[in-house]
Design an enzyme around this catalytic site. Structure first.
Site, PDB file in Angstrom:
ATOM      1  N   TYR A   1      -1.184  -1.011  10.104  1.00  0.00           N
ATOM      2  CA  TYR A   1      -1.337  -1.275   8.659  1.00  0.00           C
ATOM      3  C   TYR A   1      -0.065  -0.890   7.899  1.00  0.00           C
ATOM      4  CZ  TYR A   1      -3.738  -1.025   4.069  1.00  0.00           C
ATOM      5  OH  TYR A   1      -4.120  -1.191   2.761  1.00  0.00           O
TER       6      TYR A   1
ATOM      7  N   SER B   1       0.846  -1.202   0.000  1.00  0.00           N
ATOM      8  CA  SER B   1       0.000   0.000   0.000  1.00  0.00           C
ATOM      9  C   SER B   1       0.880   1.251   0.000  1.00  0.00           C
ATOM     10  CB  SER B   1      -0.864   0.018   1.264  1.00  0.00           C
ATOM     11  OG  SER B   1      -1.475   1.278   1.407  1.00  0.00           O
TER      12      SER B   1
ATOM     13  N   LYS C   1       2.365  -3.286   5.785  1.00  0.00           N
ATOM     14  CA  LYS C   1       2.545  -3.066   4.344  1.00  0.00           C
ATOM     15  C   LYS C   1       4.000  -2.738   4.006  1.00  0.00           C
ATOM     16  CE  LYS C   1      -1.719  -3.857   3.115  1.00  0.00           C
ATOM     17  NZ  LYS C   1      -2.061  -5.002   2.254  1.00  0.00           N
TER      18      LYS C   1
HETATM   19  N1  LIG Z   1      -8.706  -0.015  -1.313  1.00  0.00           N
HETATM   20  C1  LIG Z   1      -7.592   0.662  -1.247  1.00  0.00           C
HETATM   21  O1  LIG Z   1      -7.590   1.882  -1.403  1.00  0.00           O
HETATM   22  C2  LIG Z   1      -6.280  -0.029  -0.987  1.00  0.00           C
HETATM   23  C3  LIG Z   1      -5.120   0.735  -1.040  1.00  0.00           C
HETATM   24  C4  LIG Z   1      -3.897   0.120  -0.830  1.00  0.00           C
HETATM   25  C5  LIG Z   1      -3.832  -1.225  -0.584  1.00  0.00           C
HETATM   26  N2  LIG Z   1      -4.982  -1.958  -0.540  1.00  0.00           N
HETATM   27  C6  LIG Z   1      -4.823  -3.395  -0.265  1.00  0.00           C
HETATM   28  O2  LIG Z   1      -5.469  -4.138  -1.274  1.00  0.00           O
HETATM   29  C7  LIG Z   1      -5.915  -5.386  -0.753  1.00  0.00           C
HETATM   30  C8  LIG Z   1      -7.388  -5.570  -1.072  1.00  0.00           C
HETATM   31  O3  LIG Z   1      -8.114  -4.553  -0.419  1.00  0.00           O
HETATM   32  P1  LIG Z   1      -9.584  -4.099  -0.824  1.00  0.00           P
HETATM   33  O4  LIG Z   1      -9.582  -2.622  -0.849  1.00  0.00           O
HETATM   34  O5  LIG Z   1     -10.056  -4.860  -2.011  1.00  0.00           O
HETATM   35  O6  LIG Z   1     -10.336  -4.516   0.513  1.00  0.00           O
HETATM   36  P2  LIG Z   1     -11.644  -5.373   0.773  1.00  0.00           P
HETATM   37  O7  LIG Z   1     -11.907  -5.228   2.228  1.00  0.00           O
HETATM   38  O8  LIG Z   1     -12.723  -5.041  -0.193  1.00  0.00           O
HETATM   39  O9  LIG Z   1     -11.124  -6.859   0.446  1.00  0.00           O
HETATM   40  C9  LIG Z   1     -10.236  -7.542   1.279  1.00  0.00           C
HETATM   41  C10 LIG Z   1     -10.549  -9.015   1.202  1.00  0.00           C
HETATM   42  O10 LIG Z   1      -9.641  -9.708   2.069  1.00  0.00           O
HETATM   43  C11 LIG Z   1     -10.393 -10.699   2.751  1.00  0.00           C
HETATM   44  N3  LIG Z   1      -9.767 -11.077   4.022  1.00  0.00           N
HETATM   45  C12 LIG Z   1      -9.706 -10.369   5.165  1.00  0.00           C
HETATM   46  N4  LIG Z   1      -9.114 -11.094   6.147  1.00  0.00           N
HETATM   47  C13 LIG Z   1      -8.788 -12.279   5.582  1.00  0.00           C
HETATM   48  C14 LIG Z   1      -8.163 -13.453   6.066  1.00  0.00           C
HETATM   49  N5  LIG Z   1      -7.750 -13.567   7.342  1.00  0.00           N
HETATM   50  N6  LIG Z   1      -7.996 -14.497   5.214  1.00  0.00           N
HETATM   51  C15 LIG Z   1      -8.408 -14.416   3.941  1.00  0.00           C
HETATM   52  N7  LIG Z   1      -9.008 -13.335   3.422  1.00  0.00           N
HETATM   53  C16 LIG Z   1      -9.205 -12.278   4.233  1.00  0.00           C
HETATM   54  C17 LIG Z   1     -11.767 -10.063   2.981  1.00  0.00           C
HETATM   55  O11 LIG Z   1     -12.745 -11.040   3.266  1.00  0.00           O
HETATM   56  C18 LIG Z   1     -11.970  -9.347   1.666  1.00  0.00           C
HETATM   57  O12 LIG Z   1     -12.632 -10.135   0.707  1.00  0.00           O
HETATM   58  C19 LIG Z   1      -5.620  -5.337   0.743  1.00  0.00           C
HETATM   59  O13 LIG Z   1      -4.413  -6.002   1.009  1.00  0.00           O
HETATM   60  C20 LIG Z   1      -5.484  -3.858   1.021  1.00  0.00           C
HETATM   61  O14 LIG Z   1      -4.686  -3.599   2.136  1.00  0.00           O
HETATM   62  C21 LIG Z   1      -6.206  -1.385  -0.727  1.00  0.00           C
END
Ligand SMILES: NC(=O)c1ccc[n+]([C@@H]2O[C@H](COP(=O)([O-])OP(=O)(O)OC[C@H]3O[C@@H](n4cnc5c(N)ncnc54)[C@H](O)[C@@H]3O)[C@@H](O)[C@H]2O)c1
Length: 319
Positions: free
Chosen positions: A228, A215, A232
């Protein structure tokens, strides 16, 4: 020149500081003449003693060598990708993008959602196959089961996308040890478990690609995200180590650091914080999960000389 494969093996040449595993074999041409050949990493797992193929002379950085190219058309094989946390959001978009780009896909998550069913249907419509494997990435035996089921179903794991992640945002003074630990467990230890469980299969089959979803918070001192951001940032250091340790087995490992992406994670932000983020975003909008998915697809299909890198995708919000 046409030839038949008589024997083959994988030898590791320890040339400090790097080790290179080289696949070699002995072939016999139509006149019974034998010669030593090299074998490409990606052909190794389809080899069988007695199989027919072509011997081709190729120039490499280390000299000119004969390579054995098996007659079995490897292009016909669909590659296999496992994506964690892929029931929704960015992971779901990655699963769909890879499924539409010629991969069979293993979608794993804590639970199966309607979004996940929809994606599996779309992958099937595009000629691929997808399965769902319920997995908590913080549970090593479930993670090992995920990799085992992937290989039982599709025969291999070409790509692992470590996407599962959570956030529990608090200022450090208000953050409990449990809130700290939970985020580290899912976001960092989960990446370690999945990578550790997938690597033996990738090494055995002659290579693979690992993409870790980090991230922008790893870089910019995101207030309220000590747990977090630490997880990351840890992913980035971990990615570099994996890249160095396993390049010798043709396993490439990179991290992607998304900025402000349109998913449930950012939908849940307090409105004031949300407006501030948007105001300092040069493109003035959140990124689409599909835009992150396209970057993953590029890295795993085109990035043959890219490893140990962190690629930002954030509209210039962090430069
Ligand atoms: N959305 C953003 O702006 C953003 C920015 C930077 C990084 N990210 C990263 O991208 C990735 C996806 O995020 P997103 O925005 O799609 O979030 P989201 O919450 O929509 O999806 C995350 C998924 O991870 C699953 N999850 C959570 N705990 C888990 C576990 N213990 N075992 C298996 N699965 C698990 C959840 O059920 C969910 O389906 C994450 O790693 C997040 O940190 C997101």
């Amino acid at each position: 020149m046409k030839a038949k494969l008589l024997s083959y093996t994988n030898i590791t040449v320890p040339t400090p500081p790097y080790k290179k595993a080289t696949k070699v074999g002995i072939v016999e041409d139509e006149n019974g003449k034998r010669c030593l050949v090299r074998i490409e990493d990606e052909d190794y797992e389809i080899l069988k003693v007695g199989m027919e193929g072509e011997v081709e002379e190729r120039k490499t950085d280390f000299g000119t060598f004969n390579f054995f190219i098996p007659a079995v058309k490897r292009e016909k094989r669909r590659k296999v990708a496992a994506v964690t946390g892929a029931s929704r959001g960015i992971g779901n978009a990655i699963a769909l993008e890879l499924g539409r780009s010629g991969f069979n896909v293993v979608i794993s998550d804590l639970e199966k959602t309607g979004e996940c069913d929809e994606t599996m249907k779309k992958i099937a419509e595009s000629g691929g196959e997808a399965i769902f494997v319920q997995t908590d990435v913080t549970n090593l035996s479930q993670v090992e089961e995920l990799m085992k089921k992937t290989v039982e179903k599709f025969g291999r794991i070409d790509v692992l996308v470590n996407n599962a992640g959570i956030n529990i945002d608090k200022l450090v003074t208000g953050m409990t040890p449990e809130q700290w630990q939970k985020v580290i467990d899912v976001d960092l230890t989960g990446v370690f478990y999945c990578t550790k469980a997938a690597l033996p299969y990738m090494i055995k089959q002659g290579g693979g690609r690992i993409i870790n979803i980090s991230s922008m918070s790893a870089f910019d001192g995101a207030v309220g995200q000590a747990n977090y951001a630490a997880a990351k940032g840890g992913i980035i250091s971990f990615t570099k180590v994996i890249a160095r340790e396993y390049a010798q087995y043709n396993v490439l490992c990179n991290a992607i650091a998304p900025g402000f992406i349109k998913t449930r994670m950012t939908d849940a932000m307090p409105p004031g914080l949300f407006r501030d983020r948007l105001a300092r975003n040069p493109l003035g909008r959140r990124g689409e999960p599909e835009e992150v998915a396209k970057l993953v697809r590029f890295l795993v299909t085109e990035g043959d000389y890219i490893t140990g890198q962190v690629i930002g995708i954030n509209a210039g919000e962090y430069v």
